[in-house]
Design a protein around this motif. Structure first.
Motif: not given
Lengths: 358, 77, 260
Positions: A70, A198, C90
């Motif tokens: 990320t 993202t 994530i």
């Protein structure tokens, strides 16, 4: 004058990571790095950042992978047996070029070993450890101050080179307390990461991959990595020197061993032997050129390690056969005695004796 | 009310000839072509378009998303 | 004659069109492989919830790894079995994105069982899509943790023997013993009705994640004709008649509560 605080090395790493803008830390208990995990447990959440005690070292390094995907700064820490478990993840991080910081507070090995300090993971850290042609950037602090500072550097280097960075230290430095000055500078500017995942809003999807089946694609990726490693070799080599300008005996040591070596050099000089220390700060890239240079000026080189002799292979490669090379070290958690290092320096300082012919 | 008409489009290049659509069709609208697509695979084709009831069982089953279905405005003049 | 993605005339009404979240190219999957169907359904759900641009998928080792060729969203690979750990990293860093993992039976229930259980136990707000086809596909049809008793594979040539090779692991039932999961459901690609249930289950799971409900897992019983050594039609029948009796279908966890 800047305020000094007293901290152990593991905590100093933790505070360094926080001040470097580490957004996510993933750990698993293992001695002698537990202070670091609990420091992060206590402080990350207070800063609104991610802390997870993972189910294993394997999971922890893969959580780092996810966080790095990320674009966030992420770190994991462990000690030797746990770092062995992380090798798969390190290979994947290197392959996918994900910036990340991995701390190895080394302990005695092989196997479960013990919990005493050691430097026997040098090969694993600098030569790969996982599969494939890759390198980690490896930094070796030798004071609590450096534990703190190098952690901050590690995050910057990881971002600059899109590469995992390992802080290779040991249980002694992790546990010992020293005064240090905490980083009080501005938060580091984190470079843009257009490759990060993202959500593909207004752009083409990004993919983080290391499986490259297309014809020639994996070779291209490898060529790209090697070109990057070459850049790192040219730009990043770091070392510290102590009394090398007039030295007749060069001692090469890093981390805890360098502290012992420094004391031994003072002792040797008191006994009339001009010894000096070269302390690699980056173990990869290794300060080859400087060692080659110094090798031409000294009568012998002594390598001090808390291992059976691992870094000595890099010193040998750097110095060639021009000067005698000696080793002083202990294994399995043993710490070399200063007096033994002094004696080894003295032996090298003597002019070489011709062996009697029969 | 006039009967509904459905147009069924099969992307023969996506189709791999698994026949799941042929098997599931309640009205025998589909069949496997003896011809091959550019990848060398037999592909499903519409053999009996007027029978299609638009149930979409074929497009549901199709692993290759090769079938698309539209309902036409009544074709009766 | 590639079909257009939308009806070309105003007089047409779409009954079924390929989702835009699916990349418009043929897959490498074998004829009749359930992965293609699963991909298609995920893409449909991303379309219908309008989340393609905020979704990040994690695809591990195995036939599942090629998801980035076909799903039109951000996707990361993961090492074999580490998928839930990567997804955790994530999601924790980007809690407002939609994160799913797409895993096969070897990945999820053999090498990655620890990561599977612990991500579920932490109640990570992710969606796990578990494609159970009872064999290792990409490596050539080896025995999986979900291979049926007696099922022949290249590494259980005489059939899986429960006494020495264990019995098929029922993942939904196993995870249903934990407190944290929000939705656990098993569906099968054994019929058009099964496909529709699968679509609905995925919709529930992704919607739950969007609402911050927590961990969801959808196990999809899926045909692998090549390694079941069956024709595509026979493989679908094997899912229905062989796998479903061993892996009962249904919702095991609804709204965070075990279904009696």
């Amino acid at each position: 004058m800047r305020k000094r605080v007293l901290m152990n090395g593991n905590d100093a790493i933790g505070e360094g990571a926080i001040r470097a803008g580490c957004e996510a830390y993933f750990g698993y208990p293992i001695t002698p790095q537990n202070e670091l995990t609990s420091y992060m447990a206590n402080h990350m959440q207070a800063h609104g950042r991610v802390f997870i005690q993972a189910e294993s070292e394997v999971a922890a390094v893969n959580m780092v992978f996810g966080a790095a995907v990320t674009g966030r700064r992420a770190m994991t820490s462990s000690s030797s047996p746990g770092i062995s478990l992380k090798q798969e993840g390190l290979s994947y991080l290197a392959a996918a070029e994900l910036p990340s910081v991995i701390v190895n507070v080394q302990r005695g090995g092989p196997g479960l070993g013990n919990i005493a300090p050691s430097q026997s993971d040098y090969f694993q850290a600098t030569k790969g450890g996982g599969h494939g042609d890759y390198h980690l950037i490896v930094l070796a602090p030798y004071t609590v101050q450096e534990m703190h500072d190098f952690t901050i550097d590690a995050f910057a280097l990881a971002d600059r080179y899109r590469n995992p960075v390992m802080l290779l230290t040991d249980g002694r430095l992790g546990q010992m307390m020293e005064p240090l000055t905490l980083y009080a500078g501005r938060p580091q500017k984190i470079p843009a990461k257009p490759w990060a995942l993202t959500g593909a809003k207004g752009r083409k999807p990004n993919h983080i991959r290391s499986l490259l089946l297309e014809d020639g694609a994996l070779e291209q990726r490898n060529l790209h990595l090697q070109a990057k490693y070459k850049t790192i070799l040219n730009e990043l080599v770091g070392y510290d020197e102590y009394l090398t300008s007039d030295a007749t005996v060069l001692v090469v040591a890093y981390g805890s061993s360098a502290r012992i070596a420094r004391g031994a050099i003072d002792q040797a000089r008191a006994k009339g032997v001009k010894a000096g220390l070269l302390r690699p700060i980056t173990l990869w890239p290794f300060p080859r050129a400087r060692i080659r240079q110094l090798a031409g000026k000294v009568r012998g080189i002594l390598v001090v390690e808390m291992s059976a002799g691992q870094m000595i292979e890099d010193v040998q490669l750097s110095a060639g056969d021009r000067v005698p090379l000696a080793f002083e070290g202990r294994m399995g958690g043993g710490i070399p005695e200063e007096s033994a290092v002094v004696r080894a320096i003295q032996r090298l300082a003597k002019p070489p004796q011709r062996s009697a012919r029969k | 009310m006039s009967p509904r008409l459905y147009s069924l489009t099969i992307d023969r290049e996506r189709c791999k000839g698994c026949e799941l659509c042929v098997d599931v069709c309640p009205r025998t609208v589909l069949a496997l072509s003896p011809k091959l697509n550019s990848r060398g695979q037999h592909y499903a084709f519409v053999t009996n378009p007027a029978s299609c009831i638009g149930c979409a069982q074929c497009s549901d089953m199709c692993p290759d998303a090769a079938i698309e279905i539209d309902e036409e405005e009544s074709a009766h003049a | 004659m590639s079909p257009s993605r939308k009806p070309t005339q105003a007089s047409r009404r779409s009954v079924y069109h390929r989702p835009v979240s699916l990349v418009n190219k043929p897959t490498h999957f074998c004829p009749g492989c359930g992965h293609g169907t699963a991909h298609k359904l995920i893409a449909e759900v991303l379309d219908s919830l309008k989340i393609r641009e905020k979704t990040i998928g994690v695809a591990p080792v195995g036939c599942a790894v090629m998801a980035y060729y076909y799903l039109n969203c951000d996707i990361s690979e993961a090492a074999h079995g580490r998928t839930p750990a990567v997804a955790t990293g994530i999601k924790r860093c980007l809690p407002d994105r939609i994160v799913f993992s797409y895993q096969g039976d070897g990945d999820l229930a053999a090498i990655g069982m620890a990561e599977t259980i612990h991500a579920a136990n932490r109640g990570e707000n992710i969606t796990v899509i578990f494609v159970n086809n009872s064999v290792y596909g990409m490596t050539g049809g080896q025995m999986a943790p979900t291979t049926l008793s007696g099922q022949k594979t290249v590494t259980s040539p005489c059939g899986r023997d429960a006494h020495t090779m264990g019995s098929p692991i029922r993942v939904c039932e196993l995870l249903n013993t934990l407190d944290a999961p929000w939705h656990i459901e098993r569906v099968a690609l054994d019929s058009p009705a099964g496909v529709r249930k699968t679509r609905k289950a995925l919709l529930t799971a992704f919607k739950g994640q969007m609402e911050g409900k927590g961990y969801s897992l959808v196990e999809i019983l899926s045909p692998c004709p090549i390694h079941m050594r069956l024709s595509p039609l026979e493989a679908v029948r094997f899912v229905k008649e062989g796998m479903v009796p061993a892996f009962p279908l249904g919702v095991f966890r609804r709204e965070g509560k075990p279904v009696a």
